[in-house]
Scaffold this motif. Structure first.
Motif, PDB file in Angstrom:
ATOM      1  N   ALA A 148       1.467  27.948 -48.736  1.00  0.00           N
ATOM      2  CA  ALA A 148       0.383  28.171 -47.741  1.00  0.00           C
ATOM      3  C   ALA A 148      -0.243  26.924 -47.131  1.00  0.00           C
ATOM      4  O   ALA A 148      -0.665  26.746 -46.051  1.00  0.00           O
ATOM      5  N   GLN A 158       2.209  34.559 -41.609  1.00  0.00           N
ATOM      6  CA  GLN A 158       1.657  34.350 -42.842  1.00  0.00           C
ATOM      7  C   GLN A 158       1.974  35.875 -43.515  1.00  0.00           C
ATOM      8  O   GLN A 158       2.133  36.843 -42.989  1.00  0.00           O
ATOM      9  N   ASP A 159       2.183  35.570 -44.820  1.00  0.00           N
ATOM     10  CA  ASP A 159       2.521  36.912 -45.520  1.00  0.00           C
ATOM     11  C   ASP A 159       1.911  36.771 -46.924  1.00  0.00           C
ATOM     12  O   ASP A 159       1.769  35.885 -47.376  1.00  0.00           O
ATOM     13  N   LYS A 160       2.064  37.974 -47.908  1.00  0.00           N
ATOM     14  CA  LYS A 160       1.545  37.872 -49.087  1.00  0.00           C
ATOM     15  C   LYS A 160       2.553  38.568 -50.083  1.00  0.00           C
ATOM     16  O   LYS A 160       3.308  39.432 -49.589  1.00  0.00           O
ATOM     17  N   ASN A 249       0.324  34.134 -51.780  1.00  0.00           N
ATOM     18  CA  ASN A 249       0.417  34.301 -50.306  1.00  0.00           C
ATOM     19  C   ASN A 249       1.474  33.192 -49.873  1.00  0.00           C
ATOM     20  O   ASN A 249       1.546  31.849 -50.601  1.00  0.00           O
TER      21      ASN A 249
END
Length: 282
Positions: A148, A158-160, A249
């Motif tokens: 990140a 963006q992702d988690k 993340n």
């Protein structure tokens, strides 16, 4: 059969004369005679019959004339189409298997919008493997997972990380938690394994794979639980359980090899990524 000989043969069919054929084909009469002799040898049939001072076609000659016209027309059509065809712009794109059903289709659509006559070849591999291929010039651009806080490449989204399991799974109650995880270089593999070890939680790895569909299949059949990006889970249920360690993340970015400038210059690549951000919903 020689194309040039067939053209001379058709010229004879039109003129009825070897001498006129020679003039039209810019050859000597003896050269035309040699072509016709070779053509008869290729066909294995007599193509001409002499009546007085004139030559006429035999039945086999008439049949060949029909074929010759089609062959010449096909050759001319092929040459015209190939010579007028716009050269393709070849681009080699790498993508981790877990983004092939989410990120990849949107990106491919945008690339075709920005690059005319694009010929796109897609390679699936892990992010570290793709970066290695990129460095060696085997691919031009690659979708990768980055930290990140990284500035590598151009941000796509963006992702988690999430834990996933089958509906109403009871696997969390087992003494040893069965896992299906990506390969060791994956951030979620590391986070899942290290997190469970820190919790002193017993676990065993059912399977390790670079294929997201393989992991999803194992989870769907309630054979194991898995840790993956939210974008990769498709319709698999997220496991909200405090006994499972937190997952990091991540950011998904597009990186390029410097040699890809001719097909996709930096300014165009940046435009593609900005447009992706506006269209894609993580």
């Amino acid at each position: 059969m020689d194309i040039d000989a067939l053209k001379s043969f058709l010229a004879f069919v039109e003129t009825g004369s070897f001498s006129r054929t020679a003039i039209q084909m810019h050859k000597t009469q003896s050269a035309i005679s040699m072509q016709m002799k070779k053509l008869q040898q290729d066909v294995g049939q007599t193509l001409f019959i002499k009546e007085g001072r004139n030559l006429h076609l035999t039945a086999e000659g008439v049949a060949l004339a029909g074929y010759a016209k089609k062959i010449i027309q096909l050759q001319q059509s092929a040459l015209a189409n190939l010579r007028s065809a716009t050269p393709k712009k070849l681009l080699h794109l790498g993508c981790p298997d877990d983004y092939t059903e989410s990120v990849l289709p949107v990106l491919i659509q945008l690339l075709h919008q920005h690059i005319e006559h694009l010929e796109l070849h897609v390679t699936c591999a892990s992010s570290p493997n793709l970066l290695s291929q990129l460095d060696r010039g085997l691919i031009d651009i690659a979708i990768i997972t980055r930290n990140a806080d990284s500035e590598q490449g151009y941000l796509l989204c963006q992702d988690k990380g999430v834990w996933v399991g089958a509906e109403s799974t009871q696997l969390l109650e087992q003494t040893s938690l069965p896992l299906a995880v990506f390969q060791k270089e994956c951030r979620f593999h590391q986070a899942a394994i290290e997190g469970l070890m820190k919790q002193n939680r017993a676990f065993h790895v059912i399977a390790c794979s670079g294929s997201a569909s393989t992991l999803r299949g194992l989870v769907k059949h309630d054979i194991a639980v898995s840790a993956m990006a939210n974008l990769s889970r498709n319709a698999l249920p997220i496991l909200h359980d405090s006994r499972l360690p937190l997952l990091p993340n991540i950011e998904i970015a597009l990186v390029k090899h410097t040699g890809a400038n001719a097909v996709l210059p930096d300014i165009q690549l940046e435009q593609v990524c900005q447009q992706f951000q506006h269209q894609f919903q993580c």
